[in-house]
Scaffold this active site. Structure first.
Site, PDB file in Angstrom:
ATOM      1  CD  GLU A  23      -0.687 -10.027  -4.394  1.00 56.40           C
ATOM      2  OE1 GLU A  23       0.291  -9.438  -4.881  1.00 56.40           O
ATOM      3  OE2 GLU A  23      -1.741  -9.427  -4.077  1.00 56.40           O
ATOM      4  N   GLY A  59      -4.150  -6.637   1.205  1.00 56.73           N
ATOM      5  CA  GLY A  59      -4.451  -8.046   0.988  1.00 56.73           C
ATOM      6  C   GLY A  59      -3.182  -8.878   0.936  1.00 56.73           C
ATOM      7  CB  ALA A  60      -1.372 -10.621  -0.807  1.00 58.66           C
ATOM      8  CG  HIS A  74       1.511  -8.299  -9.161  1.00 57.81           C
ATOM      9  ND1 HIS A  74       1.351  -7.267 -10.048  1.00 57.81           N
ATOM     10  CD2 HIS A  74       0.668  -8.027  -8.120  1.00 57.81           C
ATOM     11  CE1 HIS A  74       0.450  -6.408  -9.562  1.00 57.81           C
ATOM     12  NE2 HIS A  74       0.016  -6.858  -8.401  1.00 57.81           N
TER      13      HIS A  74
HETATM   14  N1  ARG Z   1       0.963  -4.557  -4.890  1.00 56.02           N
HETATM   15  C1  ARG Z   1       0.046  -5.082  -3.923  1.00 56.02           C
HETATM   16  C2  ARG Z   1      -1.033  -5.797  -4.716  1.00 56.02           C
HETATM   17  O1  ARG Z   1      -1.910  -5.236  -5.287  1.00 56.02           O
HETATM   18  C3  ARG Z   1      -0.579  -4.091  -3.023  1.00 56.02           C
HETATM   19  C4  ARG Z   1       0.337  -3.158  -2.371  1.00 56.02           C
HETATM   20  C5  ARG Z   1      -0.415  -2.108  -1.689  1.00 56.02           C
HETATM   21  N2  ARG Z   1       0.508  -1.172  -1.145  1.00 56.02           N
HETATM   22  C6  ARG Z   1       0.125  -0.072  -0.524  1.00 56.02           C
HETATM   23  N3  ARG Z   1       1.041   0.687  -0.083  1.00 56.02           N
HETATM   24  N4  ARG Z   1      -1.100   0.224  -0.336  1.00 56.02           N
HETATM   25  O2  ARG Z   1      -0.992  -6.920  -4.929  1.00 56.02           O
HETATM   26 ZN    ZN Z   2      -1.555  -6.016  -7.320  1.00 52.16          ZN
END
Ligand code: ARG
Ligand code: ZN
Length: 851
Positions: free
Chosen positions: A291, A254-255, A294
């Site tokens: 996001e 997604g992001a 985060h």
């Molecule tokens: N940290 C990101 C989020 O949840 C998603 C990253 C996903 N990364 C992956 N390698 N699948 O906002």
């Molecule tokens: Zn996340």
């Protein structure tokens, strides 16, 4: 690639990294097939550091390497480099060459339609340069980007300097490499500003490719709302001069929350009423919030290692759910989340891919960005908050931010702030992080001498690698109603800690009706045998919206179970009760629309399995349709009324009120289409001025297989809007009859607009295919075979995306023949030459339960 080539990583083996990078300087000379990356890093060895240093690095062409200005010859492997280093602080320099254009994995630095873009979480940075690519190694980054014909060059932090053909970025906050980001391209921006709670002025931008300018306004509003919300609710302020968001078309997820430079899948940011549905608007708003949130839960406080992933993801999902509940309707959001948990996380937790919220081992971390880590992780926090109370939760969070700002933290750190603020011992609660599997909670009732006793029994079935299970702490919210539906006991939180436990309610005049697990107070599977009469009473009178909804869900589940085994069920009385509930204009239309969304096929399948009854996916498919057909025929007038009453005169807005009304009107339209041969839907399609109305009408027509060439017209109308065309693909898969599914999917994969390399497009066909329950699990085995064919093709291009799609195989098979078919498909996948580690791990885990 065979199993033996895969290395398993264990939580118990964690060791801190013995070298600390103080300052990281990177210089990028961007070129499609030969980008040069120079790095200069000051390392400080720990007192007990070894004489050699290991740096991750994959698919890099090493040009030069120096320590303190002297050329050195490191030992290279396909995982990285090892080199001798001094015992005192030293400067490491190296230059590598990489090929973004050839990078179809969309991990590391790659090109998407001429735009350079990165994705580093979890382990993509090692495809950019040599580095200790692990979340507990944090440093300050300064990044210079050089490129001739690219006007926009972005990285993390604040812009320090820019000139003809270059830009220099400096991020003052220490961060792990997975939060690094770089973007270069011919982009246009949608600018705005935000003043933080302490009065700091922040520049905001959403960057898109020319042509997408008209799809940024909603995202920008959502961003500002998120920033304000995090200040007001969590006291968290933004910490840089600038916040950039970039939309990219080719993206695996997604992001991504890169510090100061969030990168978004176009589908998760670009929106306007013409091309975007209400559901997508809400999702976009939530992802932008996620996001942004985060920045504190993930970036300022990150994870010590990837086993702690839920520390940031579970918490951030929990926070974005709170945000959506505040902005829209809390009960509606809670029901949506429960639906999703039951249809995605419960299957995961009861199948071959089950794992704890904090896993103990993995082969490929990218396979662990799962519903368990995200959604169950968020549920665990919701339970914690229920148990300690809102005030203690707020205090604990303040302490968490204060104590761990700048840290790479663990689940233990997280629980400790709750123990320290509340004085409670959370040893048993921690089990939620360590034990996989959904607890099944059975309820029995007893009424004697004015005392009503609820007895609960919890059981968690064995999961791969965990045969013994211990009891969980389960917060169970309960209320009591009298037989005429008046609430006689307001919601009370019972805390279950043992395998079997009873709770008394005394001083009652008559036997009450219990409303158990209100607000879905724990992520458990509840078994509460009770009469339809009682359920209908709850549907009509429960003050708890979730249980009102769930009473209906349970009624439907039983009916569907009977219909899909015995072929008959007595529906009339239930349908009357449902009609009464959805016809009640004092209730929120969004909620009434939720009452009209029946249990998913996989939920029905699990329900049948729980009762040791046979599961026949085709029969479930027909049962769902026939129940709906009955409803439409018996209550046509009601649906006509609901359709009329919920038409919206004012200008389109994607807010909760309008979306709710449209959802109810469209749920009505769906039923009307079963009795009017599509007349009403066709009219809506002709007159629609927004995508929600268009797509709902098209979907109703396709679902009921009403003869129509509307979908070709729709394609002609929208072929220049790639995000709309994704929906167009997906909807055809979602509405295909099970026997036709492979035929429809095959035709779609031959369409000119089908793309193997674009994850959104690929998922709109192949991902949707895996979710088309009855067709995917077709008795002929054609669904499994088709899926395997495409996974084999896509694995060579994009392992991460392919591995994720393997989870289609986590449910079923539902017969002995089905098992043979599924085994053949998985074996064929596993025998593929050079199958990626990602897909090998997934297929291997699935294969183990097919013997
Ligand atoms: N940290 C990101 C989020 O949840 C998603 C990253 C996903 N990364 C992956 N390698 N699948 O906002
Ligand atoms: Zn996340």
């Amino acid at each position: 690639m065979t199993q033996a080539d895969q290395e398993t990583i264990y939580l118990k083996d964690y060791q801190p990294y013995p070298f600390s990078p103080q300052n990281v300087h990177l210089t990028f000379q961007l070129a499609p097939e030969a980008t040069r990356v120079r790095s200069r890093i000051e390392f400080v060895p720990a007192p007990d550091a070894p004489e050699t240093m290991f740096l991750h690095g994959e698919k890099l062409k090493l040009i030069s390497c120096m320590i303190d200005g002297q050329g050195v010859e490191p030992h290279l492997s396909d995982k990285g480099m090892e080199l001798s280093v001094p015992a005192q602080p030293f400067v490491f320099e190296c230059e590598v060459e990489i090929n973004p254009k050839a990078n179809t994995s969309l991990d590391g630095l790659y090109l998407s339609k001429g735009m350079y873009c990165t994705q580093c979480e979890a382990e993509g940075f090692r495809k950019i340069t040599y580095y200790p690519d692990r979340p507990d190694v944090m440093s300050v980054f300064t990044v210079r980007i050089e490129a001739k014909d690219l006007p926009i060059l972005l990285s993390n932090g604040n812009l320090a300097e820019q000139g003809e053909g270059y830009a220099l970025w400096h991020d003052p906050w220490k961060k792990p490499s997975y939060l690094f980001a770089l973007v270069g391209g011919d982009l246009v921006h949608h600018p705005d500003r935000f003043t933080t709670m302490s009065g700091k002025d922040v520049e905001l931008n959403i960057w898109v490719r020319p042509g997408d300018e008209d799809k940024c306004a909603f995202g920008m509003e959502a961003l500002k709302t998120s920033m304000r919300w995090d200040e007001e609710v969590y006291g968290r302020e933004y910490d840089l001069d600038i916040f950039n968001i970039v939309a990219v078309d080719d993206f695996n997820m997604g992001a991504m929350e890169n510090k100061g430079l969030n990168i978004f899948n176009s589908a998760a940011i670009l929106a306007n009423p013409k091309t975007t549905t209400d559901g997508q608007f809400e999702r976009i708003e939530a992802i932008i919030a996620h996001e942004y949130f985060h920045n504190w839960t993930g970036n300022r406080i990150t994870c010590r290692d990837w086993f702690q992933l839920s520390l940031k993801e579970g918490l951030t999902v929990f926070r974005d759910a709170q945000f959506t509940s505040d902005l829209r309707s809390a009960p509606v959001k809670r029901i949506d989340d429960a639906i999703r948990l039951r249809s995605v996380q419960f299957p995961e937790d009861s199948g071959p891919l089950a794992h704890p919220v904090r896993p103990e081992s993995f082969v490929e971390i990218n396979n662990f960005y799962t519903a368990t880590i995200y959604e169950k992780g968020a549920e665990v926090i919701a339970m914690l908050k229920r148990i300690v109370g809102d005030e203690a939760y707020a205090k604990a969070l303040d302490l968490y931010f204060e104590r761990h700002d700048g840290d790479a933290a663990t689940i233990e750190d997280w629980l400790k702030v709750f123990e320290d603020t509340t004085g409670q011992d959370l040893t048993q609660f921690k089990n939620w992080y360590q034990q996989a599997g959904t607890p099944h909670v059975s309820v029995t009732e007893q009424f004697e001498n004015g005392t009503f006793t609820l007895t609960f029994e919890q059981k968690t079935a064995p999961t791969p690698g965990q045969t013994e299970k211990t009891p969980q702490v389960i917060p169970i919210a309960v209320g009591l109603l009298s037989q005429d539906g008046t609430e006689i006991q307001a919601t009370k939180l019972l805390k279950m800690t043992e395998e079997r436990q009873s709770f008394d309610f005394t001083g009652l005049k008559e036997r009450p009706v219990a409303s158990v697990l209100r607000d879905f107070s724990a992520p458990v599977q509840l078994h509460h045998p009770r009469s339809d009469q009682e359920r209908m009473l709850l549907l009509a009178h429960d003050s708890d919206p979730f249980n009102t909804w769930d009473a209906n869900n349970q009624l439907q589940l039983d009916l569907l179970a009977d219909l899909s085994t015995d072929g008959t069920a007595d529906q009339t009385q239930y349908l009357e009760a449902l009609a009464l509930a959805i016809g009640d204009n004092t209730r929120d239309p969004a909620f009434r629309a939720q009452l009209l969304s029946p249990p998913s096929s996989d939920q029905v399948a699990r329900h049948l399995q729980d009762q040791s009854r046979d599961v026949d996916p085709l029969k479930i498919y027909h049962a769902r349709r026939s129940l709906d057909q009955e409803l439409a025929t018996q209550h046509t007038a009601l649906f006509e009324r609901l359709y009329e009453e919920n038409q919206i005169e004012e200008d389109y807005k994607p807010n909760a009120a309008q979306s709710g009304a449209r959802a109810l009107a469209n749920a009505a339209l769906y039923r009307l289409t079963q009795v009017d041969e599509g007349e009403c839907a066709r009219q809506q399609l002709r007159e629609a001025n927004n995508m929600t109305q268009e797509l709902s009408a098209l979907s109703a027509l396709l679902s009921h297989h009403v003869e129509t060439d509307e979908h070709e017209a729709f394609y002609e109308r929208w072929k220049h809007e790639r995000l709309v065309i994704n929906n167009w693909f997906a909807i055809q898969i979602g509405t295909a009859a099970p026997d036709d599914l492979v035929k429809v999917a095959t035709r779609l994969t031959q369409h000119n607009d089908f793309e193997l390399k674009n994850p959104n497009r690929f998922r709109s066909v192949i991902g949707a295919f895996g979710g088309a329950f009855a067709g995917f699990h077709h008795p002929s085995g054609s669904g499994y075979a088709f899926m395997a064919d495409w996974l084999i093709k896509s694995d060579a291009i994009n392992p991460q995306m392919t591995a994720r799609l393997c989870s289609a195989f986590q449910q079923g098979p539902f017969s002995e023949d089905g098992k043979i078919h599924m085994r053949n498909a998985i074996d064929r996948l596993l025998q593929t030459d050079e199958l990626s580690v990602n897909t090998t791990e997934m297929a291997t885990r699935i294969r183990q339960t097919l013997n």
